[in-house]
Design a protein around this motif. Structure first.
Motif, short mmCIF file in Angstrom:
data_model
loop_
_atom_site.label_atom_id
_atom_site.label_comp_id
_atom_site.label_asym_id
_atom_site.label_seq_id
_atom_site.Cartn_x
_atom_site.Cartn_y
_atom_site.Cartn_z
N THR A 26 0.86 -1.18 0.00
CA THR A 26 0.00 0.00 0.00
C THR A 26 0.90 1.24 0.00
O THR A 26 2.12 1.12 0.01
N ALA A 27 0.31 2.41 0.01
CA ALA A 27 1.09 3.65 0.03
C ALA A 27 0.50 4.62 1.05
O ALA A 27 -0.69 4.61 1.30
N TYR A 28 1.38 5.42 1.63
CA TYR A 28 0.94 6.46 2.56
C TYR A 28 1.69 7.75 2.26
O TYR A 28 2.67 7.74 1.52
N THR A 29 1.20 8.85 2.82
CA THR A 29 1.84 10.13 2.56
C THR A 29 2.08 10.86 3.88
O THR A 29 1.91 10.30 4.96
N HIS A 30 2.43 12.13 3.81
CA HIS A 30 2.82 12.93 4.97
C HIS A 30 1.76 12.87 6.08
O HIS A 30 0.57 13.03 5.83
N THR A 31 2.24 12.64 7.30
CA THR A 31 1.34 12.63 8.46
C THR A 31 1.72 13.70 9.47
O THR A 31 0.96 13.98 10.38
N TYR A 72 0.13 -3.73 10.94
CA TYR A 72 -0.14 -5.07 10.42
C TYR A 72 1.13 -5.76 9.96
O TYR A 72 2.05 -5.11 9.46
N ASN A 73 1.14 -7.07 10.07
CA ASN A 73 2.21 -7.89 9.48
C ASN A 73 1.78 -8.29 8.08
O ASN A 73 0.59 -8.34 7.77
N GLY A 74 2.75 -8.60 7.22
CA GLY A 74 2.44 -9.06 5.87
C GLY A 74 2.08 -7.96 4.91
O GLY A 74 1.63 -8.22 3.80
N VAL A 75 2.29 -6.70 5.32
CA VAL A 75 1.98 -5.54 4.48
C VAL A 75 3.20 -4.63 4.44
O VAL A 75 3.89 -4.46 5.45
N ILE A 76 3.47 -4.05 3.29
CA ILE A 76 4.51 -3.04 3.15
C ILE A 76 3.85 -1.77 2.69
O ILE A 76 3.06 -1.77 1.75
N ASP A 77 4.14 -0.67 3.38
CA ASP A 77 3.53 0.63 3.09
C ASP A 77 4.61 1.55 2.55
O ASP A 77 5.56 1.90 3.26
N ILE A 78 4.50 1.93 1.28
CA ILE A 78 5.50 2.79 0.61
C ILE A 78 5.11 4.25 0.81
O ILE A 78 3.98 4.64 0.57
N ALA A 86 -0.93 8.31 -3.30
CA ALA A 86 -1.28 7.19 -2.41
C ALA A 86 -2.60 6.55 -2.84
O ALA A 86 -2.72 5.33 -2.91
N ILE A 87 -3.59 7.37 -3.15
CA ILE A 87 -4.89 6.84 -3.58
C ILE A 87 -4.75 6.11 -4.91
O ILE A 87 -5.30 5.02 -5.09
N ASN A 88 -4.00 6.68 -5.84
CA ASN A 88 -3.80 6.04 -7.15
C ASN A 88 -3.03 4.73 -7.03
O ASN A 88 -3.27 3.79 -7.80
N PHE A 89 -2.13 4.63 -6.08
CA PHE A 89 -1.37 3.40 -5.88
C PHE A 89 -2.30 2.28 -5.40
O PHE A 89 -2.20 1.15 -5.86
N GLY A 90 -3.18 2.62 -4.49
CA GLY A 90 -4.15 1.65 -3.99
C GLY A 90 -3.50 0.52 -3.21
O GLY A 90 -2.53 0.71 -2.50
N ARG A 91 -4.07 -0.67 -3.37
CA ARG A 91 -3.59 -1.88 -2.70
C ARG A 91 -3.17 -2.86 -3.79
O ARG A 91 -3.98 -3.21 -4.65
N GLN A 92 -1.92 -3.28 -3.76
CA GLN A 92 -1.40 -4.18 -4.79
C GLN A 92 -0.72 -5.36 -4.12
O GLN A 92 -0.28 -5.27 -2.97
N TYR A 93 -0.62 -6.45 -4.83
CA TYR A 93 0.12 -7.62 -4.37
C TYR A 93 1.32 -7.77 -5.29
O TYR A 93 1.18 -8.05 -6.46
N LEU A 94 2.52 -7.53 -4.72
CA LEU A 94 3.73 -7.43 -5.52
C LEU A 94 4.84 -8.33 -4.98
O LEU A 94 4.87 -8.64 -3.78
#
Length: 100
Positions: A26-31, A72-78, A86-94
């Motif tokens: 998944t992707a995240y941005t500035h917090t 969460y485990n098993g998830v990588i957040d870019i 971030a919204i355009n990236f969505g959720r992908q399995y890579l």
């Protein structure tokens, strides 16, 4: 079995692996908050509970460094620079490779 092999490789200090593991990405941005390593988020950083901080990962041909943790485990957040990215990236399995 793959996770055990990966842990063994990381513990021995030999970070080169010859297989990819599929992760939910998944992707995240500035917090406004710092990451687990004390830095502010920047492009090239990822959050993951599955790898030690400082681990270099290759995802879709780009290199990222694990610098943050997540819920969460098993998830990588870019980390990406904008909400729209971030919204355009969505959720992908890579496929994810450990580089170092």
């Amino acid at each position: 079995m793959k996770k055990i092999l990966l842990m063994l490789v990381l513990l021995l200090g030999c970070y080169s692996v010859s297989f990819a593991e599929t992760y939910e990405v998944t992707a995240y941005t500035h917090t406004g908050s710092v990451m687990a390593n004390g830095e502010y988020p920047h492009v090239g950083a990822v959050a993951s509970n599955d790898f030690p901080l400082g681990t270099v990962l290759s995802i879709n041909g780009s290199r990222y460094v694990v610098k943050d943790r997540m819920a969460y485990n098993g998830v990588i957040d870019i980390f990406v620079d904008s909400y729209d990215e971030a919204i355009n990236f969505g959720r992908q399995y890579l496929n994810v490779y450990v580089v170092g």
